[in-house]
Design a protein around this motif. Structure first.
Motif, PDB file in Angstrom:
ATOM      1  N   ARG A  17      82.976  93.724 -27.167  1.00  0.00           N
ATOM      2  CA  ARG A  17      84.248  93.832 -27.686  1.00  0.00           C
ATOM      3  C   ARG A  17      85.206  93.660 -26.715  1.00  0.00           C
ATOM      4  N   MET A  18      84.831  94.239 -25.527  1.00  0.00           N
ATOM      5  CA  MET A  18      85.761  93.851 -24.251  1.00  0.00           C
ATOM      6  C   MET A  18      85.674  92.388 -24.025  1.00  0.00           C
ATOM      7  N   HIS A  19      84.838  91.927 -23.923  1.00  0.00           N
ATOM      8  CA  HIS A  19      84.706  90.396 -23.682  1.00  0.00           C
ATOM      9  C   HIS A  19      85.333  89.703 -24.534  1.00  0.00           C
ATOM     10  N   ALA A  20      85.111  89.966 -26.259  1.00  0.00           N
ATOM     11  CA  ALA A  20      85.566  89.107 -26.923  1.00  0.00           C
ATOM     12  C   ALA A  20      87.237  88.978 -26.945  1.00  0.00           C
ATOM     13  N   ALA A  21      87.646  90.269 -26.798  1.00  0.00           N
ATOM     14  CA  ALA A  21      88.911  90.282 -26.682  1.00  0.00           C
ATOM     15  C   ALA A  21      89.745  89.457 -25.308  1.00  0.00           C
ATOM     16  N   GLU A  22      89.085  89.168 -24.193  1.00  0.00           N
ATOM     17  CA  GLU A  22      89.514  88.820 -23.316  1.00  0.00           C
ATOM     18  C   GLU A  22      89.228  87.055 -23.018  1.00  0.00           C
ATOM     19  N   TYR A  23      88.350  86.540 -24.036  1.00  0.00           N
ATOM     20  CA  TYR A  23      88.185  85.249 -24.131  1.00  0.00           C
ATOM     21  C   TYR A  23      89.518  84.564 -24.453  1.00  0.00           C
ATOM     22  N   GLY A  24      90.506  85.047 -25.481  1.00  0.00           N
ATOM     23  CA  GLY A  24      91.380  84.522 -25.658  1.00  0.00           C
ATOM     24  C   GLY A  24      92.407  84.277 -24.368  1.00  0.00           C
ATOM     25  N   ARG A  25      92.490  85.108 -23.626  1.00  0.00           N
ATOM     26  CA  ARG A  25      93.366  85.223 -22.328  1.00  0.00           C
ATOM     27  C   ARG A  25      92.694  84.174 -21.381  1.00  0.00           C
ATOM     28  N   ALA A  26      91.493  84.233 -21.120  1.00  0.00           N
ATOM     29  CA  ALA A  26      90.799  83.294 -20.328  1.00  0.00           C
ATOM     30  C   ALA A  26      90.947  81.790 -20.930  1.00  0.00           C
ATOM     31  N   ALA A  27      90.719  81.644 -21.996  1.00  0.00           N
ATOM     32  CA  ALA A  27      90.887  80.143 -22.844  1.00  0.00           C
ATOM     33  C   ALA A  27      92.268  79.599 -22.544  1.00  0.00           C
ATOM     34  N   LEU A 327      85.946  85.755 -16.826  1.00  0.00           N
ATOM     35  CA  LEU A 327      86.015  84.594 -17.614  1.00  0.00           C
ATOM     36  C   LEU A 327      86.395  83.469 -17.328  1.00  0.00           C
ATOM     37  N   TYR A 328      87.682  83.361 -16.837  1.00  0.00           N
ATOM     38  CA  TYR A 328      88.333  82.342 -16.248  1.00  0.00           C
ATOM     39  C   TYR A 328      87.762  81.405 -15.254  1.00  0.00           C
ATOM     40  N   ASP A 329      87.348  82.254 -14.108  1.00  0.00           N
ATOM     41  CA  ASP A 329      86.512  81.792 -12.893  1.00  0.00           C
ATOM     42  C   ASP A 329      85.289  81.025 -13.205  1.00  0.00           C
ATOM     43  N   LEU A 330      84.546  81.888 -14.184  1.00  0.00           N
ATOM     44  CA  LEU A 330      83.310  81.419 -14.584  1.00  0.00           C
ATOM     45  C   LEU A 330      83.491  80.083 -15.319  1.00  0.00           C
ATOM     46  N   GLY A 331      84.373  80.094 -16.306  1.00  0.00           N
ATOM     47  CA  GLY A 331      84.461  78.823 -17.078  1.00  0.00           C
ATOM     48  C   GLY A 331      84.759  77.487 -16.051  1.00  0.00           C
ATOM     49  N   LEU A 332      85.576  77.780 -15.132  1.00  0.00           N
ATOM     50  CA  LEU A 332      86.111  76.702 -14.187  1.00  0.00           C
ATOM     51  C   LEU A 332      84.971  76.478 -13.307  1.00  0.00           C
ATOM     52  N   ALA A 333      84.309  77.440 -12.777  1.00  0.00           N
ATOM     53  CA  ALA A 333      82.934  77.109 -11.918  1.00  0.00           C
ATOM     54  C   ALA A 333      82.100  75.959 -12.868  1.00  0.00           C
TER      55      ALA A 333
END
Ligand SMILES: NC(=O)c1ccc[n+]([C@@H]2O[C@H](COP(=O)([O-])OP(=O)(O)OC[C@H]3O[C@@H](n4cnc5c(N)ncnc54)[C@H](O)[C@@H]3O)[C@@H](O)[C@H]2O)c1
Length: 382
Positions: A17-27, A327-333
């Protein structure tokens, strides 16, 4: 460059649930870099729970079986938020399917499982990160900067404490976490990974431990009132490669402590500390012993995280922000084919440290750790 990343989120429990909520911000942050991050499927054996989380986070598909999610054609990244005992097996399956991985901490229940998962991701050539998001709090970034800049002189003494009250109440002592019959149960496995990773990140490789691990309040399984006792506290003496020494305590039977992680580093020319309920600042005492003591140094736009998160110095920062940046750093990497930290080598180093703590306690002696998996530095400019 892979400009679209489809994500399979596995697990709709607390971490999911924590991850799900933060995907929006990372996206949102990734969109700014021309990368589209999309949650395409959520898998959880409890389908009702999965549906409810999927509705809240706009995830179009739910599955009961994590394998079905991992093997979808539109999935590039598998985010493992399942109980610890699933981590290694799922990571290995995801790597074999050619998926990039975010695996919640700890990487595995034993170093052998962690080594198997590391070997598989190296064979597959995928990017793999372990969810140790405390590194990405502004406080940790600031504390590392203070140490790197030499403002404390040489760090010589470290005090680390992670305490929670989740096991203090017998009514809470249920589920896989409190089952002492399972590998990797107990407070040191639940809480230790965050602190061990932070200590490695801030002070350096841990080379030896002397520990006692114990059950003080008898956290038995409450499912049926029987079962093996999970340990609820650990006291650990530490030695670091750079010559520093220290102490780490974990407890989940700590009344009054909701979520209290604290690290204090003493150096030859100063001291600094971070506390988890003030993640936008560190306390710093520099130079003369006659000076008034600790003062507050705030994180702000002069730090990378501060810029990314639009931090106003002095405004409270939550752990959710660190999750978004992770999540942002991982997506970018992944999109840019660059390494990421903490990776599976860091995760394995944590697993080895946890195993050494258990071994030291069982054998009542110091246990040495080999430093053959040094941590990678977090890239500072993206
Ligand atoms: N980084 C952090 O701050 C943090 C915080 C909490 C948890 N965690 C980690 O996240 C992981 C999950 O912890 P949690 O607290 O969310 O646990 P949880 O028990 O709340 O949730 C686990 C979920 O997985 C589902 N599940 C279990 N086995 C499954 C299977 N084989 N197939 C499909 N679904 C299955 C359960 O139905 C449940 O919804 C743990 O490894 C934990 O250490 C990390």
């Amino acid at each position: 460059v892979n400009r679209r990343l489809g994500v399979a989120l596995l697990g709709a429990g607390l971490a999911g649930r924590m991850h799900a909520a933060e995907y929006g911000r990372a996206a949102g942050l990734l969109a700014d870099r021309g990368i589209r991050l999309e949650l395409v499927v959520l898998a959880d054996a409890d389908l009702d729970r999965a549906r409810s989380v999927a509705r809240r986070s706009g995830i179009p598909v739910v599955e009961a079986d994590w394998r079905a999610a991992v093997h979808r054609d539109d999935v590039d990244l598998v985010d493992i938020c399942l109980p610890d005992e699933c981590h290694a097996e799922v990571a290995i399956a995801a790597a074999r399917a050619g998926r990039h991985i975010l695996c919640e901490k700890p990487l595995a229940q034993t170093p052998a499982q962690g080594e198997a998962a590391l070997a598989e991701i190296e064979r597959a050539g995928v990017t793999a990160m372990v969810g140790l998001q405390y590194r990405r709090t502004p406080a940790a970034e600031l504390l590392r900067r203070v140490i790197e800049d030499g403002r404390l002189g040489r760090p010589h003494t470290v005090r680390a404490y992670f305490a929670r009250d989740v096991g203090a109440d017998p009514a809470n002592r249920g589920g896989w976490r409190f089952d002492g019959g399972r590998l990797g149960s107990g407070s040191v496995h639940a809480l230790g990974p965050h602190v061990i990773d932070l200590l490695r990140y801030l002070v350096g490789e841990i080379t030896a431990v002397a520990a006692t691990v114990q059950s003080d309040v008898g956290t038995v399984r409450s499912d049926d009132g029987t079962g093996a006792r999970a340990s609820d506290s650990a006291d650990v003496l530490l030695r670091f490669a750079g010559g520093a020494h220290g102490v780490l305590q974990t407890s989940w039977a700590a009344f009054g402590r909701k979520h209290h992680l604290e690290i204090e580093v003493l150096g030859g020319e100063g001291a600094a500390r971070l506390v988890s309920d003030r993640l936008g600042q560190v306390q710093l005492a520099e130079s003369a012993a006659s000076a008034p003591g600790f003062r507050t140094v705030y994180s702000g736009p002069d730090q990378r995280l501060g810029r990314l998160l639009d931090l106003t110095p002095g405004v409270a920062v939550g752990l959710d922000s660190a999750q978004a940046v992770q999540l942002y750093d991982l997506g970018l990497a992944i999109a840019e084919g660059r390494p990421v930290a903490p990776d599976f080598r860091d995760g394995l180093a944590v697993d080895r440290c946890l195993a050494a703590i258990e071994q030291s306690s069982a054998q009542r002696r110091w246990v040495e750790l080999t430093a053959d998996h040094p941590p990678l530095a977090i890239a500072r400019s993206t």
